[in-house]
Design a protein around this motif. Sequence first.
Motif, PDB file in Angstrom:
ATOM      1  N   ALA A  52       3.861 -53.803 -28.539  1.00 48.16           N
ATOM      2  CA  ALA A  52       4.609 -52.806 -29.551  1.00 48.16           C
ATOM      3  C   ALA A  52       5.980 -53.174 -29.752  1.00 48.16           C
ATOM      4  O   ALA A  52       6.624 -53.009 -30.829  1.00 48.16           O
ATOM      5  N   ASN A  53       6.540 -54.210 -28.701  1.00 44.37           N
ATOM      6  CA  ASN A  53       8.015 -54.694 -28.708  1.00 44.37           C
ATOM      7  C   ASN A  53       7.942 -56.165 -29.417  1.00 44.37           C
ATOM      8  O   ASN A  53       9.048 -56.431 -29.952  1.00 44.37           O
ATOM      9  N   PHE A  54       6.843 -56.734 -29.059  1.00 42.83           N
ATOM     10  CA  PHE A  54       6.842 -58.151 -29.477  1.00 42.83           C
ATOM     11  C   PHE A  54       6.007 -58.500 -30.500  1.00 42.83           C
ATOM     12  O   PHE A  54       6.062 -59.692 -30.993  1.00 42.83           O
ATOM     13  N   HIS A 129      19.769 -53.358 -37.529  1.00 39.08           N
ATOM     14  CA  HIS A 129      19.236 -53.031 -36.180  1.00 39.08           C
ATOM     15  C   HIS A 129      20.345 -52.756 -35.210  1.00 39.08           C
ATOM     16  O   HIS A 129      21.398 -52.272 -35.671  1.00 39.08           O
ATOM     17  N   TYR A 130      20.281 -52.944 -34.108  1.00 38.50           N
ATOM     18  CA  TYR A 130      21.150 -52.659 -33.171  1.00 38.50           C
ATOM     19  C   TYR A 130      21.994 -54.005 -32.714  1.00 38.50           C
ATOM     20  O   TYR A 130      21.298 -55.004 -32.240  1.00 38.50           O
ATOM     21  N   TYR A 197      14.848 -46.309 -28.976  1.00 42.51           N
ATOM     22  CA  TYR A 197      14.480 -46.902 -30.150  1.00 42.51           C
ATOM     23  C   TYR A 197      13.298 -46.082 -30.752  1.00 42.51           C
ATOM     24  O   TYR A 197      12.299 -45.988 -30.044  1.00 42.51           O
ATOM     25  N   ASP A 198      13.335 -45.925 -31.856  1.00 38.68           N
ATOM     26  CA  ASP A 198      12.102 -45.310 -32.874  1.00 38.68           C
ATOM     27  C   ASP A 198      11.085 -46.660 -32.807  1.00 38.68           C
ATOM     28  O   ASP A 198      11.247 -47.605 -32.473  1.00 38.68           O
ATOM     29  N   GLU A 266       5.471 -48.906 -43.462  1.00 38.88           N
ATOM     30  CA  GLU A 266       3.949 -49.273 -43.337  1.00 38.88           C
ATOM     31  C   GLU A 266       3.774 -49.719 -41.975  1.00 38.88           C
ATOM     32  O   GLU A 266       2.630 -49.622 -41.424  1.00 38.88           O
ATOM     33  N   GLY A 267       5.053 -50.032 -41.405  1.00 39.41           N
ATOM     34  CA  GLY A 267       4.978 -50.292 -39.996  1.00 39.41           C
ATOM     35  C   GLY A 267       4.247 -51.678 -39.669  1.00 39.41           C
ATOM     36  O   GLY A 267       3.272 -51.461 -38.475  1.00 39.41           O
TER      37      GLY A 267
END
Length: 269
Positions: A52-54, A129-130, A197-198, A266-267
């Motif tokens: 999910a993060n990578f 982004h952040y 984060y979303d 689209e994600g």
Amino acid sequence: MSIYVITHKYIENRPKISNFYKWLYVGAYKQNNKKNGYLYDDEGKNISKKNANFCELTGVYWVAHNCEDDIKGIVHYRRFFTHNVWSEKEENFYKESDIRKILEKYDCIVSDRMYFSCGNIRNHYKKHHYAKDLELLKDVISYKCPEYLEAFEIAMSKNYLFPYNMIIAKKNIFNDYANWLLGLLLELEKNENISDYDMYQSRVYGFLSERLMNVWLVHNNIKYKELPTVQLGSRVRYKIRTRLEKHLKMPLHFLAMIDAIGEKNEGQY
């Protein structure tokens, strides 16, 4: 040779491509219905649960640790290196003989560079982004591999990067890159807090890795070959924009923004 086609879902009408292209399902730890014709990133040595993060990097990790072919690489279920960006026909995708011939002269193959607005990569990242993530990454580089700091500054000053984490290289070069890249990002993960984060921004390590490819190429004086990619199902407008940007060496900001919104919604990788 194995080129892994990264996917996070089953593809009903997969392109009819050579068998050296192998389908690698990422984030497979949560897939209970495993089908024939796919490899899964939760088998062997893996970091599948970090998907999910990578993003596709769980696939990069898997390939580095579970494939011993002399040449290996990463493409996507909807993005392939191509001889013809205007066509989505599989006959235009790069074949094994094409790739071997290129790698006789070059260290690796990467996607055609993508140009960004906002002056440079650092400013672009901070806008979309952040900003803290990029600064934390620099801190990790400073103590884990300080010899890369100069290359980091050079790379962040550019207004382009090589997108999608698509790369094909000889085994030792691929593994060196993957181990360096994942080593930094796994260390960064220990110092990060992304709990607020979303879903989009939580793909932070995938976003950062696209910037880190520039750093690795610069520091190691990698001789790379840029190849065009075709994005399956993309609009003609997208194809025209990316070709114009390559020719002009600058982003067409308004059209790029529209396409980026579509990508975000689209994600997908």
